[in-house]
Write a protein that holds these residues in place. Structure first.
Motif, PDB file in Angstrom:
ATOM      1  N   ALA A  35       0.862  -1.183   0.000  1.00 48.95           N
ATOM      2  CA  ALA A  35       0.000   0.000   0.000  1.00 48.95           C
ATOM      3  C   ALA A  35       0.897   1.230   0.000  1.00 48.95           C
ATOM      4  CB  ALA A  35      -0.923  -0.002   1.214  1.00 48.95           C
ATOM      5  N   VAL A  36       0.345   2.329  -0.485  1.00 50.67           N
ATOM      6  CA  VAL A  36       1.105   3.576  -0.604  1.00 50.67           C
ATOM      7  C   VAL A  36       0.330   4.715   0.031  1.00 50.67           C
ATOM      8  CG1 VAL A  36       2.127   5.239  -2.227  1.00 50.67           C
ATOM      9  CG2 VAL A  36       2.105   2.795  -2.798  1.00 50.67           C
ATOM     10  N   ARG A  37       1.022   5.554   0.753  1.00 45.69           N
ATOM     11  CA  ARG A  37       0.491   6.825   1.248  1.00 45.69           C
ATOM     12  C   ARG A  37       1.573   7.858   1.004  1.00 45.69           C
ATOM     13  NH1 ARG A  37      -3.153   3.844   1.468  1.00 45.69           N
ATOM     14  NH2 ARG A  37      -4.838   3.671   2.966  1.00 45.69           N
ATOM     15  N   GLY A  38       1.286   8.812   0.108  1.00 44.88           N
ATOM     16  CA  GLY A  38       2.292   9.825  -0.221  1.00 44.88           C
ATOM     17  C   GLY A  38       3.531   9.171  -0.797  1.00 44.88           C
ATOM     18  N   ASP A  39       4.662   9.389  -0.145  1.00 46.64           N
ATOM     19  CA  ASP A  39       5.926   8.807  -0.595  1.00 46.64           C
ATOM     20  C   ASP A  39       6.371   7.663   0.307  1.00 46.64           C
ATOM     21  OD1 ASP A  39       6.241  10.471  -2.839  1.00 46.64           O
ATOM     22  OD2 ASP A  39       7.116  12.066  -1.629  1.00 46.64           O
ATOM     23  N   ALA A  97       2.173  -2.556  13.441  1.00 46.44           N
ATOM     24  CA  ALA A  97       2.440  -1.165  13.100  1.00 46.44           C
ATOM     25  C   ALA A  97       1.224  -0.558  12.386  1.00 46.44           C
ATOM     26  CB  ALA A  97       3.680  -1.058  12.224  1.00 46.44           C
ATOM     27  N   GLU A  98       1.014   0.719  12.553  1.00 44.65           N
ATOM     28  CA  GLU A  98      -0.148   1.422  12.002  1.00 44.65           C
ATOM     29  C   GLU A  98      -0.325   1.212  10.497  1.00 44.65           C
ATOM     30  OE1 GLU A  98      -2.192   4.483   9.891  1.00 44.65           O
ATOM     31  OE2 GLU A  98      -0.009   4.518  10.032  1.00 44.65           O
ATOM     32  N   LEU A 103      -2.865  -1.651   4.392  1.00 43.45           N
ATOM     33  CA  LEU A 103      -2.977  -2.907   3.655  1.00 43.45           C
ATOM     34  C   LEU A 103      -4.392  -3.481   3.758  1.00 43.45           C
ATOM     35  CD1 LEU A 103       0.427  -4.357   4.802  1.00 43.45           C
ATOM     36  CD2 LEU A 103      -0.154  -3.742   2.444  1.00 43.45           C
ATOM     37  N   VAL A 104      -4.970  -3.394   4.938  1.00 40.78           N
ATOM     38  CA  VAL A 104      -6.331  -3.885   5.149  1.00 40.78           C
ATOM     39  C   VAL A 104      -7.309  -3.116   4.253  1.00 40.78           C
ATOM     40  CG1 VAL A 104      -8.206  -4.070   6.841  1.00 40.78           C
ATOM     41  CG2 VAL A 104      -5.874  -4.735   7.475  1.00 40.78           C
ATOM     42  N   ALA A 105      -7.093  -1.813   4.097  1.00 37.45           N
ATOM     43  CA  ALA A 105      -7.972  -1.000   3.260  1.00 37.45           C
ATOM     44  C   ALA A 105      -7.845  -1.355   1.773  1.00 37.45           C
ATOM     45  CB  ALA A 105      -7.665   0.485   3.469  1.00 37.45           C
ATOM     46  N   LYS A 106      -6.685  -1.818   1.344  1.00 42.97           N
ATOM     47  CA  LYS A 106      -6.468  -2.111  -0.073  1.00 42.97           C
ATOM     48  C   LYS A 106      -6.858  -3.537  -0.458  1.00 42.97           C
ATOM     49  CE  LYS A 106      -3.038  -1.830  -3.775  1.00 42.97           C
ATOM     50  NZ  LYS A 106      -1.715  -1.372  -4.168  1.00 42.97           N
ATOM     51  N   TYR A 107      -6.632  -4.490   0.428  1.00 48.21           N
ATOM     52  CA  TYR A 107      -6.842  -5.900   0.105  1.00 48.21           C
ATOM     53  C   TYR A 107      -7.905  -6.500   1.018  1.00 48.21           C
ATOM     54  CZ  TYR A 107      -2.433  -5.280  -2.364  1.00 48.21           C
ATOM     55  OH  TYR A 107      -1.452  -4.829  -3.202  1.00 48.21           O
ATOM     56  N   GLU A 108      -9.007  -6.933   0.442  1.00 51.59           N
ATOM     57  CA  GLU A 108     -10.077  -7.506   1.259  1.00 51.59           C
ATOM     58  C   GLU A 108      -9.631  -8.786   1.969  1.00 51.59           C
ATOM     59  OE1 GLU A 108     -13.109 -10.295  -1.127  1.00 51.59           O
ATOM     60  OE2 GLU A 108     -13.172  -8.203  -1.761  1.00 51.59           O
TER      61      GLU A 108
END
Length: 133
Positions: A35-39, A97-98, A103-108
């Protein structure tokens, strides 16, 4: 492709290849969900079958934190080909870790069973890519 376009294509991809290098200079390449957030790119050691959770990619990152991710799209119509790359510096964090929530939001698949092992957080310093059209 601009760095922003590369980051957008990479972020939308479902799988990437992670390249690490051992302390002895031996390359290692594996597919990862991420998963990606910003950089920042994150992936975790999850429940998918593995021989151990003490993975070579984690050992490599501990000794040499420079990593590279590559996501790509292939089509027989070569004008639709593309690749996007993220180069950065990784660190291994403890389970829970937060970024696991990313990852949970991206992959069911992770909604029912979130990763319970090490999490790798990569600060990306360079986004690059190419597209056929």
């Amino acid at each position: 492709m601009t760095p922003e376009e590369a980051r957008d294509r990479f972020t939308a991809a479902r799988v990437a290849r992670l390249a690490t290098v051992s302390a002895d200079g031996v390359p290692h390449l594996v597919p990862v969900t991420f998963a990606v957030r910003g950089d920042v790119v994150v992936f975790a050691v999850d429940h998918k079958p593995k021989s151990t959770t003490a993975l070579r990619r984690l050992r490599n990152i501990e000794s040499n934190p420079a990593v590279c991710f590559l996501a790509d799209g292939y089509a027989e119509d070569w004008s639709r080909l593309w690749w996007a790359r993220a180069d950065g510096v990784a660190r291994v964090e403890p389970p829970g870790a937060e970024p696991v929530a990313w990852l949970v939001a991206k992959y069911e698949q992770y909604a029912q069973r979130p990763p319970e092992h090490a999490v790798v957080v990569t600060d990306v310093h360079t986004w690059s890519g190419w597209a056929g059209s």
